[in-house]
Motif scaffolding. Structure first.
Motif, mmCIF file in Angstrom:
data_model
loop_
_atom_site.group_PDB
_atom_site.id
_atom_site.type_symbol
_atom_site.label_atom_id
_atom_site.label_comp_id
_atom_site.label_asym_id
_atom_site.label_seq_id
_atom_site.Cartn_x
_atom_site.Cartn_y
_atom_site.Cartn_z
ATOM 1 N N ALA A 63 0.815 -1.212 0.000
ATOM 2 C CA ALA A 63 0.000 0.000 0.000
ATOM 3 C C ALA A 63 0.851 1.265 0.000
ATOM 4 O O ALA A 63 0.451 2.305 -0.530
ATOM 5 C CB ALA A 63 -0.945 0.002 1.204
ATOM 6 N N LYS A 64 2.062 1.195 0.569
ATOM 7 C CA LYS A 64 2.926 2.376 0.607
ATOM 8 C C LYS A 64 3.371 2.805 -0.790
ATOM 9 O O LYS A 64 3.804 3.947 -0.989
ATOM 10 C CB LYS A 64 4.143 2.105 1.486
ATOM 11 C CG LYS A 64 5.069 1.021 0.953
ATOM 12 C CD LYS A 64 6.219 0.747 1.906
ATOM 13 C CE LYS A 64 7.133 -0.361 1.376
ATOM 14 N NZ LYS A 64 8.226 -0.677 2.324
ATOM 15 N N TRP A 65 3.265 1.880 -1.775
ATOM 16 C CA TRP A 65 3.627 2.243 -3.141
ATOM 17 C C TRP A 65 2.712 3.323 -3.710
ATOM 18 O O TRP A 65 3.082 3.998 -4.668
ATOM 19 C CB TRP A 65 3.571 1.012 -4.041
ATOM 20 C CG TRP A 65 4.658 0.021 -3.816
ATOM 21 C CD1 TRP A 65 5.618 0.061 -2.832
ATOM 22 C CD2 TRP A 65 4.916 -1.162 -4.565
ATOM 23 N NE1 TRP A 65 6.444 -1.027 -2.935
ATOM 24 C CE2 TRP A 65 6.038 -1.803 -3.991
ATOM 25 C CE3 TRP A 65 4.301 -1.756 -5.660
ATOM 26 C CZ2 TRP A 65 6.556 -2.995 -4.480
ATOM 27 C CZ3 TRP A 65 4.801 -2.950 -6.148
ATOM 28 C CH2 TRP A 65 5.924 -3.560 -5.575
ATOM 29 N N ILE A 66 1.515 3.466 -3.146
ATOM 30 C CA ILE A 66 0.604 4.502 -3.631
ATOM 31 C C ILE A 66 1.217 5.876 -3.414
ATOM 32 O O ILE A 66 1.059 6.788 -4.231
ATOM 33 C CB ILE A 66 -0.753 4.397 -2.903
ATOM 34 C CG1 ILE A 66 -1.365 3.004 -3.116
ATOM 35 C CG2 ILE A 66 -1.708 5.479 -3.370
ATOM 36 C CD1 ILE A 66 -1.625 2.659 -4.560
ATOM 37 N N TRP A 67 1.939 6.037 -2.298
ATOM 38 C CA TRP A 67 2.538 7.333 -1.971
ATOM 39 C C TRP A 67 4.014 7.382 -2.362
ATOM 40 O O TRP A 67 4.514 8.428 -2.757
ATOM 41 C CB TRP A 67 2.398 7.616 -0.470
ATOM 42 C CG TRP A 67 1.072 7.169 0.079
ATOM 43 C CD1 TRP A 67 0.836 6.176 0.976
ATOM 44 C CD2 TRP A 67 -0.226 7.697 -0.259
ATOM 45 N NE1 TRP A 67 -0.501 6.048 1.218
ATOM 46 C CE2 TRP A 67 -1.180 6.964 0.482
ATOM 47 C CE3 TRP A 67 -0.653 8.710 -1.100
ATOM 48 C CZ2 TRP A 67 -2.544 7.224 0.390
ATOM 49 C CZ3 TRP A 67 -2.012 8.973 -1.195
ATOM 50 C CH2 TRP A 67 -2.942 8.231 -0.455
ATOM 51 N N ARG A 68 4.696 6.244 -2.226
ATOM 52 C CA ARG A 68 6.116 6.186 -2.571
ATOM 53 C C ARG A 68 6.350 4.995 -3.508
ATOM 54 O O ARG A 68 6.663 3.901 -3.055
ATOM 55 C CB ARG A 68 6.974 6.050 -1.311
ATOM 56 C CG ARG A 68 6.883 7.256 -0.396
ATOM 57 C CD ARG A 68 7.847 7.159 0.777
ATOM 58 N NE ARG A 68 7.740 8.296 1.656
ATOM 59 C CZ ARG A 68 8.327 9.472 1.459
ATOM 60 N NH1 ARG A 68 9.087 9.638 0.384
ATOM 61 N NH2 ARG A 68 8.178 10.466 2.307
#
Length: 246
Positions: A63-68
């Motif tokens: 899920a952190k790939w959405i922001w980074r």
């Protein structure tokens, strides 16, 4: 920071909240902790039930790939592969043995090690493509937990609405309790549909786009290593790898 993700999420929520205010409503009517608990908790439980543990945990971490988003520096990799091809033409494949242990990426390190060990070009491609296919399937299965959440969330929202209406029916004799039940009924539906279409499904699609970029990067590396194994000219290898950039 992926600014377009932040901007898209803000625009979506501002549009909904702004529409509510323009219609003369107030923010308090959209704030229903009970409805949120039903929708988020029910969706989480359904997704956990359908997913293996490793797949679920990997999907949450992604899920952190959405922001980074994961960094994909294709130009640097092309220069790196081109450098390897020049070294191999001058000094032979064994000259690359010292480079293997310096690589941080496991996939590139294994591919270069196979090259140094003298694997045939077709065998090298076959082994690495199996690994790419496995990587692609595992990562997309993990990304699909968000797609699954987007499918379950509206249904759980309807379930919350029915529960709210049951509360209304049970308290018809007490008008003071009717408002809370009706609020939960309608807001649960908003939460279910809103989270599915503003958060879960867009997240799943963006994660799959990032995975595709990573897969293309690995295919580019395989093409370069096979070109080195075949003894292709470094300039030809570099030109061919440029076609993977998009």
């Amino acid at each position: 920071m992926d600014r377009i993700s932040v901007l898209g999420l803000l625009i979506g929520f501002v549009a909904i909240v702004g529409g509510q205010l323009l219609e003369g409503g107030h923010l308090g009517s959209l704030s229903q902790p009970t409805a949120l608990l039903i929708v988020v908790g029910g969706t989480l439980g359904a997704v956990m039930l359908q997913s293996p543990y490793a797949t679920f945990v990997r999907g949450i971490r992604m899920a952190k790939w959405i922001w980074r988003p994961p960094v994909v520096d294709s130009l640097q990799l092309i220069q790196q592969v081109s450098g390897w091809s020049q070294v191999s033409r001058r000094e032979g494949l064994l000259a690359l043995d010292g480079v293997v242990n310096e690589l941080k990426d496991d996939f590139i390190r294994r591919g270069l090690q196979l090259l140094v060990d003298g694997a045939e070009p077709e065998r090298l491609r076959e082994v690495l493509e199996v690994e790419i296919n496995t990587f692609d399937q595992e990562m997309k299965l993990s990304a699909r937990i968000w797609e699954a959440a987007g499918g379950y969330s509206p249904t759980i929202g309807i379930l919350g609405a029915v529960m709210g209406l049951i509360q209304v029916m049970e308290n018809l004799s007490d008008p003071s309790k009717l408002g809370a039940g009706i609020a939960v009924a309608f807001v649960a539906t908003i939460y279910g549909v809103g989270l599915a279409n503003l958060v879960y499904l867009p997240m799943a699609n963006k994660l799959k786009a990032h995975i595709n970029r990573l897969v293309v990067q690995r295919e580019m590396i395989v093409d370069g290593l096979v070109g080195i194994a075949n003894g292709d000219n470094p300039r030809i290898i570099e030109s061919r790898l440029q076609g993977y950039i998009f």
